[in-house]
Design a protein around this motif. Structure first.
Motif, short mmCIF file in Angstrom:
data_model
loop_
_atom_site.label_atom_id
_atom_site.label_comp_id
_atom_site.label_asym_id
_atom_site.label_seq_id
_atom_site.Cartn_x
_atom_site.Cartn_y
_atom_site.Cartn_z
N MET A 1 36.96 0.45 -38.28
CA MET A 1 35.78 1.24 -38.64
C MET A 1 34.94 1.56 -37.40
SD MET A 1 34.24 2.69 -41.17
CE MET A 1 32.65 3.32 -41.63
N ASN A 2 34.72 0.51 -36.56
CA ASN A 2 33.95 0.71 -35.33
C ASN A 2 34.67 1.66 -34.39
OD1 ASN A 2 31.93 -1.00 -36.17
ND2 ASN A 2 32.88 -2.82 -35.25
N ARG A 3 36.01 1.54 -34.39
CA ARG A 3 36.79 2.44 -33.54
C ARG A 3 36.65 3.88 -34.00
NH1 ARG A 3 42.97 1.03 -31.73
NH2 ARG A 3 43.04 2.45 -29.93
N THR A 4 36.63 4.09 -35.31
CA THR A 4 36.47 5.44 -35.87
C THR A 4 35.11 6.02 -35.49
OG1 THR A 4 37.88 4.83 -37.73
CG2 THR A 4 36.51 6.80 -37.98
N LEU A 5 34.04 5.19 -35.60
CA LEU A 5 32.69 5.63 -35.23
C LEU A 5 32.62 5.97 -33.75
CD1 LEU A 5 30.49 3.13 -37.28
CD2 LEU A 5 30.74 5.58 -37.67
N LYS A 6 33.31 5.16 -32.93
CA LYS A 6 33.30 5.40 -31.49
C LYS A 6 33.95 6.75 -31.16
CE LYS A 6 34.76 3.31 -27.14
NZ LYS A 6 35.46 2.17 -26.49
N TRP A 7 35.11 7.01 -31.77
CA TRP A 7 35.79 8.28 -31.52
C TRP A 7 34.98 9.46 -32.06
CZ3 TRP A 7 39.28 9.33 -28.15
CH2 TRP A 7 40.16 8.32 -27.71
N ARG A 8 34.27 9.24 -33.16
CA ARG A 8 33.43 10.31 -33.72
C ARG A 8 32.27 10.65 -32.78
NH1 ARG A 8 31.81 9.59 -39.86
NH2 ARG A 8 34.09 9.91 -39.97
N LYS A 9 31.70 9.60 -32.18
CA LYS A 9 30.61 9.84 -31.22
C LYS A 9 31.12 10.59 -30.00
CE LYS A 9 27.58 5.96 -32.41
NZ LYS A 9 26.97 4.69 -31.93
N ILE A 10 32.31 10.17 -29.52
CA ILE A 10 32.90 10.86 -28.37
C ILE A 10 33.17 12.33 -28.71
CG2 ILE A 10 34.95 10.99 -26.90
CD1 ILE A 10 35.12 7.92 -27.08
N LEU A 11 33.66 12.57 -29.92
CA LEU A 11 33.95 13.94 -30.35
C LEU A 11 32.66 14.76 -30.45
CD1 LEU A 11 36.05 15.99 -31.35
CD2 LEU A 11 35.68 15.12 -33.67
N ASP A 12 31.59 14.14 -30.98
CA ASP A 12 30.30 14.84 -31.09
C ASP A 12 29.75 15.19 -29.71
OD1 ASP A 12 30.42 14.67 -33.82
OD2 ASP A 12 29.13 12.90 -33.99
N VAL A 13 29.82 14.22 -28.79
CA VAL A 13 29.34 14.48 -27.42
C VAL A 13 30.17 15.56 -26.76
CG1 VAL A 13 29.07 13.48 -25.12
CG2 VAL A 13 28.36 12.17 -27.13
N SER A 14 31.46 15.52 -26.93
CA SER A 14 32.34 16.53 -26.33
C SER A 14 32.04 17.92 -26.90
CB SER A 14 33.81 16.16 -26.58
OG SER A 14 34.11 14.91 -26.04
N THR A 15 31.82 17.99 -28.21
CA THR A 15 31.50 19.27 -28.85
C THR A 15 30.18 19.81 -28.32
OG1 THR A 15 32.66 18.55 -30.85
CG2 THR A 15 31.17 20.43 -31.05
N ALA A 16 29.17 18.91 -28.19
CA ALA A 16 27.86 19.32 -27.67
C ALA A 16 27.98 19.84 -26.25
CB ALA A 16 26.89 18.16 -27.74
N LEU A 17 28.75 19.13 -25.41
CA LEU A 17 28.94 19.56 -24.02
C LEU A 17 29.69 20.89 -23.96
CD1 LEU A 17 29.84 16.19 -22.26
CD2 LEU A 17 27.73 17.52 -22.02
N LEU A 18 30.60 21.11 -24.88
CA LEU A 18 31.34 22.37 -24.91
C LEU A 18 30.40 23.54 -25.21
CD1 LEU A 18 34.19 23.55 -24.67
CD2 LEU A 18 34.41 23.31 -27.15
N TYR A 19 29.48 23.32 -26.15
CA TYR A 19 28.50 24.37 -26.47
C TYR A 19 27.54 24.60 -25.29
CZ TYR A 19 29.77 24.79 -31.41
OH TYR A 19 30.43 25.06 -32.57
N LEU A 20 27.23 23.52 -24.58
CA LEU A 20 26.28 23.62 -23.46
C LEU A 20 26.94 24.12 -22.18
CD1 LEU A 20 24.24 20.31 -23.90
CD2 LEU A 20 23.39 22.63 -24.24
N LEU A 21 28.28 24.15 -22.14
CA LEU A 21 29.00 24.48 -20.92
C LEU A 21 28.59 25.81 -20.29
CD1 LEU A 21 31.13 23.44 -18.97
CD2 LEU A 21 32.87 24.61 -20.34
N PRO A 22 28.47 26.91 -21.07
CA PRO A 22 28.03 28.17 -20.44
C PRO A 22 26.67 28.05 -19.75
CG PRO A 22 28.91 28.58 -22.62
CD PRO A 22 28.80 27.09 -22.49
N SER A 23 25.72 27.37 -20.41
CA SER A 23 24.40 27.19 -19.81
C SER A 23 24.47 26.31 -18.57
CB SER A 23 23.43 26.56 -20.82
OG SER A 23 23.25 27.41 -21.94
N ILE A 24 25.28 25.26 -18.64
CA ILE A 24 25.42 24.35 -17.50
C ILE A 24 26.00 25.10 -16.30
CG2 ILE A 24 26.67 22.34 -16.63
CD1 ILE A 24 26.49 21.16 -19.47
#
Length: 297
Positions: A1-24
């Motif tokens: 369960m903790n591993r699933t939450l960890k991967w979900r957080k990594i996926l959320d951060v990666s998705t956020a960075l992908l959206y921010l990439l053009p601005s960055i």
């Protein structure tokens, strides 16, 4: 369960960075790289192409701080800020208070007060250049009507900075007026109705209701106006070229001359770094001391 939450957080951060990439990427190319490269060049003597040639440490800064020309530029910039910011904000507030009244035909005046926003700095400066002309300009024509001596507005060191400040106030008032008018129209009308019932006069309402409720907008306008005043360039380039006798050689125009006329990119970069530090300190002081008096709803 903790591993699933960890991967979900990594996926959320990666998705956020992908959206921010053009601005960055845009910030990195047009802001961060030029800023760090400017800081880097400020420690070097450069060739005419702007490439670093010889590391001189802090000698560029020492030269500037001991240079009478740079000291004069700093003095002219400080005076220009003092001339334009307080008068510009007060004038815009006055126009906003007038335009906020519910009167017939007030929309025309709102359009007139904000119309300077639709004119570029270059076009505005050319208009003011004709108005300040010593022989055919409007101001000297008015002086001649009252038999007053003619003034060399842009050619006299005592009047040149004031003349540029007047034109700058006119150029910037439209933006400040529009923002302040929006702030006034967001103030709850019930506050005014309650004060009228209690018998409060106009100036009491202005002091106790309007200014406190408008303080966040006033703080924003003051901060933006300060930063814009320190960065003034266009009207200086068109109206005076930094003259006469360096009386209007504001720091941004001094940076331009040092870099693109004298090809001294090292000292120009050092001036840019000093300007950045000044604006940063002024902004921090604004937030530290002035923001305390801001009344947030």
């Amino acid at each position: 369960m903790n591993r699933t939450l960890k991967w979900r957080k990594i996926l959320d951060v990666s998705t956020a960075l992908l959206y921010l990439l053009p601005s960055i990427i845009l910030f990195a190319v047009f802001i961060f790289y030029p800023m760090f490269h400017t800081i880097y060049l400020s420690f070097f003597l450069t060739d005419q192409a702007g490439n670093a040639a010889l590391n001189v440490g802090f000698e560029n800064y020492q030269y500037l701080l001991s240079s009478s020309e740079f000291q004069n530029s700093m003095k002219a910039t400080a005076l220009f800020v003092l001339y334009t910011v307080p008068i510009g904000v007060i004038l815009a507030l006055f126009f906003a208070l007038l335009a906020n009244e519910k009167l017939k035909g007030i929309g025309f005046f709102r359009t007139m007060y904000s119309s300077t926003m639709g004119i570029s700095v270059a076009a505005s400066s050319v208009i003011w250049l004709f108005m300040f002309n010593p022989s055919i300009g409007m101001f000297n024509r008015l002086l001649s009507v009252f038999n007053l001596p003619q003034i060399q507005w842009l050619l006299d060191p005592e009047w040149a900075l004031i003349s540029v400040a007047v034109s700058t106030i006119w150029m910037n008032t439209g933006f400040s007026f529009l923002i302040l008018l929006g702030g006034l129209q967001n103030i709850d009308e019930h506050l005014y109705e309650s004060s009228r019932i209690d018998g409060a006069g106009y100036f009491y309402r202005l002091r106790r209701i309007t200014v406190p409720m408008l303080s966040p907008t006033l703080f924003f306008i003051t901060t933006i106006s300060l930063i814009n005043a320190f960065q003034t360039f266009g009207q200086i380039d068109i109206l005076t070229k930094g003259g006469p006798s360096q009386s209007t050689n504001l720091i941004v125009y001094s940076i331009y001359r040092e870099a693109f006329i004298n090809y001294q990119f090292g000292t120009a970069s050092a001036q840019a770094v000093i300007l950045f530090v000044i604006i940063l300190v002024v902004t921090i002081l604004q937030f530290k001391f002035v923001e305390r008096k801001v009344h947030y709803q």
